[in-house]
Design an enzyme around this catalytic site. Structure first.
Site, PDB file in Angstrom:
ATOM      1  CB  VAL A 103     114.085 -32.219  16.326  1.00 20.90           C
ATOM      2  CG1 VAL A 103     115.413 -31.643  15.866  1.00 20.90           C
ATOM      3  CG2 VAL A 103     113.156 -31.119  16.821  1.00 20.90           C
ATOM      4  CB  VAL A 105     119.531 -34.090  10.333  1.00 18.92           C
ATOM      5  CG1 VAL A 105     120.297 -34.010   9.024  1.00 18.92           C
ATOM      6  CG2 VAL A 105     119.140 -32.687  10.794  1.00 18.92           C
ATOM      7  NE  ARG A 111     127.858 -36.343  14.159  1.00 22.70           N
ATOM      8  CZ  ARG A 111     126.738 -37.004  14.435  1.00 22.70           C
ATOM      9  NH1 ARG A 111     125.573 -36.555  13.958  1.00 22.70           N
ATOM     10  NH2 ARG A 111     126.751 -38.101  15.160  1.00 22.70           N
ATOM     11  N   GLY A 113     125.743 -28.870   9.864  1.00 24.09           N
ATOM     12  CA  GLY A 113     125.104 -27.608  10.217  1.00 24.09           C
ATOM     13  C   GLY A 113     123.625 -27.531   9.911  1.00 24.09           C
ATOM     14  CG  LEU A 115     119.918 -30.090  14.915  1.00 24.13           C
ATOM     15  CD1 LEU A 115     118.438 -30.342  14.641  1.00 24.13           C
ATOM     16  CD2 LEU A 115     120.471 -31.134  15.866  1.00 24.13           C
ATOM     17  CE1 TYR A 144     116.891 -30.424  19.944  1.00 19.72           C
ATOM     18  CE2 TYR A 144     117.240 -32.374  21.290  1.00 19.72           C
ATOM     19  CZ  TYR A 144     116.750 -31.789  20.145  1.00 19.72           C
ATOM     20  OH  TYR A 144     116.128 -32.552  19.199  1.00 19.72           O
ATOM     21  CG  PHE A 425     105.814 -32.769  23.803  1.00 22.15           C
ATOM     22  CD1 PHE A 425     106.533 -31.896  22.999  1.00 22.15           C
ATOM     23  CD2 PHE A 425     105.947 -32.667  25.179  1.00 22.15           C
ATOM     24  CE1 PHE A 425     107.367 -30.934  23.567  1.00 22.15           C
ATOM     25  CE2 PHE A 425     106.769 -31.703  25.750  1.00 22.15           C
ATOM     26  CZ  PHE A 425     107.471 -30.832  24.940  1.00 22.15           C
TER      27      PHE A 425
END
Length: 425
Positions: A103, A105, A111, A113, A115, A144, A425
């Site tokens: 995961v 960006v 900053r 949107g 993600l 998260y 992982f």
């Protein structure tokens, strides 16, 4: 209620992303696109691109789900992928889950949107595939929770003095033998899957995961890696360890440090047998591990309890329930008086209420809750890492009926090992 209240109801089920969303997310099926996405992810970790050898050996697999999010030019500037796994719950049931990784960006496109768009698309797709949960290891703890993930298990970082003496009554029995790479590749995946079925938070691992762990390509390929398996007195393999070595500086009298990468054991005798083997290795000053279950308690079986030191404690597995009804029905429950629990999921727009009693969880409608929490706060208790009482005391859960937290403590408490994933992982 304030619109910012995390316990505010969200009556609209499974809202779809708005048409013409500003950050379109698409599935990545072309291996070249996936490799570019993975390089993008590595860049967010301040690493260089993956090597040709490493990508060829274990870069991606057909059963993985890769997503990319674009900027206005159409270029992919963010990515995420997952692979299928099965997650062990309290009581031993295993449910399908999406193991999320990769995961990121691009730093010049954060900053805005993107993600959030990635996470919404990934979680929605996983739920549609039938995954009961999503799990991940978080590089940053503050990211998260807004997407419904919560810390479901924790782990200790430990250091054990080499050559440490063991108490005479410490568990014993069985033998330890070392494996070569071919033997490890053939034996460990099945053994780990069996062992992970006995601990909440244990998860199955993909073939690609094992290739990366046991047959790495690229820079880690030349590093020393030892593998050993413990066989119980009944002749059955019941534990294994994989370790590397950090070399000491001989010029200054430094000694090597054995670094445990994986250690799984079925019980106290296998655990003690593997640690006896590791601490008995020659030319090493200490054995360290980045992740051990909270209930390992090596200090109780060593002659000098200070030979075992917990050097840190950190989050282990992050859990995001996608189908709370299936998850609550699948896990085991302890004996205790009934509790009505309401769970809010702001990100996916859900609110559900369940009656927990008599070893079961059943949906209930029109019933005032005794306890209330958000889906990320439910994760903290779901595998057994935290008690409902501690979460109420911390303000993470709300208690509406006096005494409900104590009843919930009994319900959520299931005999067995502490939750632990132990898989990176």
């Amino acid at each position: 209620m304030s619109p910012d209240d995390p316990f505010a109801p969200h009556p609209a089920p499974h809202p779809a992303p708005p048409t013409g969303a500003p950050h379109p997310v698409r599935s990545l099926t072309d291996p070249a696109d996936r490799r570019r996405a993975f390089d993008l992810f590595l860049g967010t970790l301040h690493h260089g691109p993956i090597t040709d050898d490493a990508w060829e050996a274990h870069g991606q697999a057909p059963d993985e789900h890769w997503l990319g999010v674009a900027d206005p030019s159409g270029a992919v500037v963010g990515s995420a992928y997952s692979f299928p796994t099965r997650l062990t719950l309290p009581g031993g049931a295993r449910v399908p889950a999406a193991a999320v990784s990769g995961v990121g960006v691009r730093p010049d496109r954060t900053r805005a949107g993107r993600l959030t768009a990635l996470m919404r698309a990934q979680l929605t797709a996983a739920r549609h595939r039938g995954d009961v949960a999503a799990v991940l290891r978080a590089s940053e703890a503050g990211i998260y929770g807004r997407y419904g993930y919560g810390v479901a298990s924790r782990a200790d970082q430990v250091r054990v003095t080499a050559g440490a003496a063991w108490r005479p009554e410490a568990p014993a029995g069985g033998t330890v033998r070392m494996l070569d790479p071919d033997e490890a590749t053939a034996l460990l995946p099945g053994l780990q899957e069996r062992l992970a079925a006995d601990r909440p938070g244990g998860m199955t691992r993909s073939a690609r995961w094992w290739r990366r762990a046991l047959r790495p390509a690229g820079p880690p390929a030349g590093e020393y890696k030892g593998v050993a398996v413990h066989t119980g007195s009944d002749g059955v393999d019941d534990g294994f360890v994989v370790w590397g070595v950090a070399e000491g500086d001989l010029a200054t009298g430094g000694t090597d440090e054995v670094r445990v990468q994986q250690l799984w054991a079925a019980g106290p005798a296998a655990t003690a047998g593997l640690w006896r083997f590791l601490t008995g290795l020659d030319l090493a000053g200490a054995v360290t591990s980045w992740s051990r279950p909270l209930d390992e308690d090596l200090d109780l079986v060593l002659a000098d309890s200070r030979a075992h030191r917990v050097t840190g404690r950190a989050d282990d597995l992050w859990l995001r329930l996608l189908d709370p009804d299936a998850a609550l029905r699948a896990r085991a429950w302890g004996p205790g008086g009934p509790v009505v629990l309401q769970v809010h999921d702001a990100f996916l727009g859900d609110t559900g209420t369940w009656r927990l009693a008599d070893g079961a969880a059943e949906p209930t409608a029109g019933t005032d809750p005794d306890l209330e929490c958000t889906v990320d706060a439910l994760a903290a208790a779901f595998l057994g890492d935290r008690s409902p009482s501690s979460l109420v005391a911390a303000g993470r859960w709300r208690e509406h009926t006096p005494g409900a937290r104590a009843r919930a403590d009994a319900l959520f408490a299931v005999p067995g090992p502490a939750p632990w994933c132990g898989t990176f992982f």
